[in-house]
Design an enzyme around this catalytic site. Sequence first.
Site, PDB file in Angstrom:
ATOM      1  N   CYS A  38       0.764  -1.181   0.050  1.00 27.73           N
ATOM      2  CA  CYS A  38       0.006   0.028   0.029  1.00 27.73           C
ATOM      3  C   CYS A  38       0.841   1.196  -0.018  1.00 27.73           C
ATOM      4  CB  CYS A  38      -0.944   0.073   1.144  1.00 27.73           C
ATOM      5  SG  CYS A  38      -1.932   1.273   1.114  1.00 27.73           S
ATOM      6  N   CYS A  89      -4.393  -1.688   6.408  1.00 29.41           N
ATOM      7  CA  CYS A  89      -4.403  -0.205   5.826  1.00 29.41           C
ATOM      8  C   CYS A  89      -5.700  -0.179   4.830  1.00 29.41           C
ATOM      9  CB  CYS A  89      -3.215   0.006   4.765  1.00 29.41           C
ATOM     10  SG  CYS A  89      -3.174   1.470   4.306  1.00 29.41           S
TER      11      CYS A  89
END
Length: 359
Positions: free
Chosen positions: A105, A201
């Site tokens: 991410c 996340c």
Amino acid sequence: MNIEELKDKRIAVLLSGGVDSSVVVYEFAKIGLHPDCFYIKIGPEENEEWDCSSEEDLEMATAVAHKYGCKLEVIDCHKEYWNQVTTYTMEKVRAGLTPNPDVMCNRLIKFGAFDEKRGHGYDLIATGHYAQTEIDAEGRKWLCTSPDPVKDQTDFLAQIYDWQLKKALFPIGHYVKDEVRQIAEREHLVNAKRKDSQGICFLGKISYNDYIRRYLGEQPGDVIELETGKRIGEHKGLWFHTIGQRKGMGFGGGPWFVVKKDVAQNILYVSHGYDPETAYKQDFPVHDFHWLTTESMMDCVTFKIRHTPEYHAATLEWKSPQAFIVHSKEKIHGVAPGQFCVVYDANHHRCLGSGEITV
């Protein structure tokens, strides 16, 4: 980088609504800077249950930006996240590996897709990561650890590209978490007492298993005791289990530990008893090593294979600049293929990069 240098830079702050990135904005404001702030929106629009750009996050980010006279812009990266990070995760999981979505991410979204959309117009991208950087005598920028061993996030940043590192700025990286909380409370930030986010996340309250189930479904198979070959139950899919797992197994007569996966036969092997010898490894190969700054093929290093405060000492047997065998000074629990082995110098100060474990 001193104040005068910062005043000449175009700075973007990734503002999540959490306390860490909010204190980043304060750190700029106290030296008279009011950088542009950006809230990255992630989450499939077609399903509200999975919409992770929660109203509360955006409200907090909006309040903090307003408090310090900064512009806030919402950047929609949900397609990039689900197309890139989710694809990476599911391909690895389907192959029986143990990926880390948060690591990718940072590379693909926070310092990747955001840069393509808006970040390219800025000299520096500031985030609330617990990490530091330093410039050596040759002008090279290094990723360095935070003084807070529990919160240090260099392991999550160890796959970003060198050009991303050159633009990265971590204004709270020299603090420990308690200091950040104290600043937030002193400055009466709206999220001063807000709990840290947990889990993957951008997934918010969605569990990792639900995340996987949405894309891969279930694929039941046998659970076999490694030592005896006895069938003790059925799993719902190898991808719901990780090497070294001790909890959430749901089988009687435990405790059980996941020690091996046979992807071809769809068999999960477990071992009975506390910390069986088979759950530990001292030597294991790593490939596709990603260098953060420059190739520094050190022999004596420290490393970690998961997000923990501990670093392990090891020597590396280099096969090429991108592949080596780790010879750990101590046996490591739960070494699993697909995990990132993050390598640091002997004093675990500079992060050299990371590669994928292949055992």
